[in-house]
Design a protein around this motif. Structure first.
Motif, PDB file in Angstrom:
ATOM      1  N   PRO A  96       0.802  -1.268  -0.074  1.00  0.00           N
ATOM      2  CA  PRO A  96       0.150   0.027   0.052  1.00  0.00           C
ATOM      3  C   PRO A  96       0.941   1.373   0.027  1.00  0.00           C
ATOM      4  CG  PRO A  96      -0.890  -1.657   1.641  1.00  0.00           C
ATOM      5  CD  PRO A  96       0.554  -2.052   1.163  1.00  0.00           C
ATOM      6  N   THR A  97       0.360   2.240  -0.714  1.00  0.00           N
ATOM      7  CA  THR A  97       1.136   3.544  -1.195  1.00  0.00           C
ATOM      8  C   THR A  97       1.283   4.107   0.361  1.00  0.00           C
ATOM      9  OG1 THR A  97       0.562   3.700  -3.132  1.00  0.00           O
ATOM     10  CG2 THR A  97       1.345   5.744  -2.193  1.00  0.00           C
ATOM     11  N   ASP A  98       0.132   4.304   1.187  1.00  0.00           N
ATOM     12  CA  ASP A  98       0.195   4.951   2.559  1.00  0.00           C
ATOM     13  C   ASP A  98       1.334   4.327   3.279  1.00  0.00           C
ATOM     14  OD1 ASP A  98      -1.327   2.610   2.762  1.00  0.00           O
ATOM     15  OD2 ASP A  98      -2.815   3.642   4.100  1.00  0.00           O
ATOM     16  N   LEU A  99       1.314   3.007   3.323  1.00  0.00           N
ATOM     17  CA  LEU A  99       2.350   2.437   4.207  1.00  0.00           C
ATOM     18  C   LEU A  99       3.892   2.717   3.835  1.00  0.00           C
ATOM     19  CD1 LEU A  99       2.851  -0.031   6.410  1.00  0.00           C
ATOM     20  CD2 LEU A  99       3.090  -1.525   4.264  1.00  0.00           C
ATOM     21  N   VAL A 100       4.214   2.749   2.512  1.00  0.00           N
ATOM     22  CA  VAL A 100       5.438   3.017   1.996  1.00  0.00           C
ATOM     23  C   VAL A 100       5.563   4.447   2.319  1.00  0.00           C
ATOM     24  CG1 VAL A 100       6.739   3.391  -0.002  1.00  0.00           C
ATOM     25  CG2 VAL A 100       5.293   1.516  -0.006  1.00  0.00           C
ATOM     26  N   LEU A 101       4.734   5.465   2.336  1.00  0.00           N
ATOM     27  CA  LEU A 101       4.838   6.762   2.478  1.00  0.00           C
ATOM     28  C   LEU A 101       5.388   7.029   4.019  1.00  0.00           C
ATOM     29  CD1 LEU A 101       2.357   8.668   0.356  1.00  0.00           C
ATOM     30  CD2 LEU A 101       4.844   8.592  -0.050  1.00  0.00           C
ATOM     31  N   ASN A 102       4.489   6.068   4.892  1.00  0.00           N
ATOM     32  CA  ASN A 102       4.662   6.245   6.180  1.00  0.00           C
ATOM     33  C   ASN A 102       6.168   6.003   6.619  1.00  0.00           C
ATOM     34  OD1 ASN A 102       3.896   6.576   9.119  1.00  0.00           O
ATOM     35  ND2 ASN A 102       3.598   4.610   9.185  1.00  0.00           N
ATOM     36  N   PHE A 103       6.667   4.950   6.002  1.00  0.00           N
ATOM     37  CA  PHE A 103       7.892   4.279   6.429  1.00  0.00           C
ATOM     38  C   PHE A 103       9.044   5.482   5.878  1.00  0.00           C
ATOM     39  CE2 PHE A 103       6.531   0.169   7.187  1.00  0.00           C
ATOM     40  CZ  PHE A 103       7.197   0.020   8.529  1.00  0.00           C
ATOM     41  N   LYS A 104       8.684   5.974   4.719  1.00  0.00           N
ATOM     42  CA  LYS A 104       9.619   6.957   4.210  1.00  0.00           C
ATOM     43  C   LYS A 104       9.884   8.112   5.028  1.00  0.00           C
ATOM     44  CE  LYS A 104       9.761   5.647  -0.853  1.00  0.00           C
ATOM     45  NZ  LYS A 104       9.689   6.157  -1.969  1.00  0.00           N
ATOM     46  N   ASN A 105       8.407   8.796   5.328  1.00  0.00           N
ATOM     47  CA  ASN A 105       8.660   9.748   6.406  1.00  0.00           C
ATOM     48  C   ASN A 105       9.211   9.519   7.543  1.00  0.00           C
ATOM     49  OD1 ASN A 105       7.244  11.410   4.445  1.00  0.00           O
ATOM     50  ND2 ASN A 105       5.155  10.882   5.187  1.00  0.00           N
ATOM     51  N   ILE A 106       8.982   8.311   8.217  1.00  0.00           N
ATOM     52  CA  ILE A 106       9.669   8.091   9.572  1.00  0.00           C
ATOM     53  C   ILE A 106      11.221   8.190   9.327  1.00  0.00           C
ATOM     54  CG2 ILE A 106      10.440   6.185  10.956  1.00  0.00           C
ATOM     55  CD1 ILE A 106       7.351   5.387  10.701  1.00  0.00           C
TER      56      ILE A 106
END
Length: 191
Positions: A96-106
């Motif tokens: 999921p894109t939101d999961l990927v973006l969440n990890f990238k932001n962390i």
């Protein structure tokens, strides 16, 4: 904390929302020598179809399961071969894109870039299959906290990759509910 400077990483993750998409794509040619660019064009076309139809997912892995050249199956693309008809069987593993973006932001908050994201279930099964020299029908079951992935192979081809949104934590909760005991005791029973 380790006194080491890290500016980028390869991140291995899994998710119960991970999906696999299988596509067969084909093209006719004039019988001349097949070039890698012809194959790359077909892969790119399939990738664009996945991205267009699964807008809420990012592609983590692109696996070519089979090259069919003039009705002959190949596990790998031959170095030189003439071709009238090419068909590729491709599996896309997506997160999921939101999961990927969440990890990238962390990681971005610590000034760490993510080079690539690898689905750990697929990477582990591929590693074990290759290093244990397994042939024939082989399946790997990876039970995680909130998901279970089942990856089945025949020799070097993936037959299926399924992700079930049920993991070890669900089993612990079921034991706790059925036996009317604490989660801690049910976890010990499960183990």
């Amino acid at each position: 904390e380790s006194n080491e400077y890290i500016d980028s990483i390869d991140l291995m993750i899994d998710s119960p929302k991970m999906i696999s998409i299988a596509i067969s794509i084909s093209k006719k040619f004039d019988g001349s020598e097949l070039k890698k660019t012809n194959v790359q064009f077909l892969i790119q076309d399939a990738k664009q179809q996945v991205l267009k139809n699964y807008t809420n997912h990012n592609i983590a892995h692109i696996i070519i399961n089979n090259y069919k050249i003039d009705d002959v199956d190949y596990l790998y693309l031959p170095d030189t071969i003439n071709c009238h008809f090419l068909s590729l069987d491709i599996i896309f593993i997506c997160l999921p894109t939101d999961l990927v973006l969440n990890f990238k932001n962390i990681f971005l908050r610590s000034n760490i870039a993510i080079n690539k994201i690898i689905c750990s279930s697929y990477a582990k099964s591929s590693h074990y299959k290759n290093n244990l020299n397994l042939v024939g029908h082989t399946s790997f079951i990876d039970v995680g906290l909130n998901k279970t992935s089942i990856i089945s192979y025949f020799d070097n081809k993936i037959l299926s990759l399924d992700i079930l949104p049920i993991g070890g934590h669900h089993i612990t909760k079921d034991i706790s509910k059925i036996l009317e005991i604490s989660l801690e005791k049910s976890e010990n029973i499960k183990i």
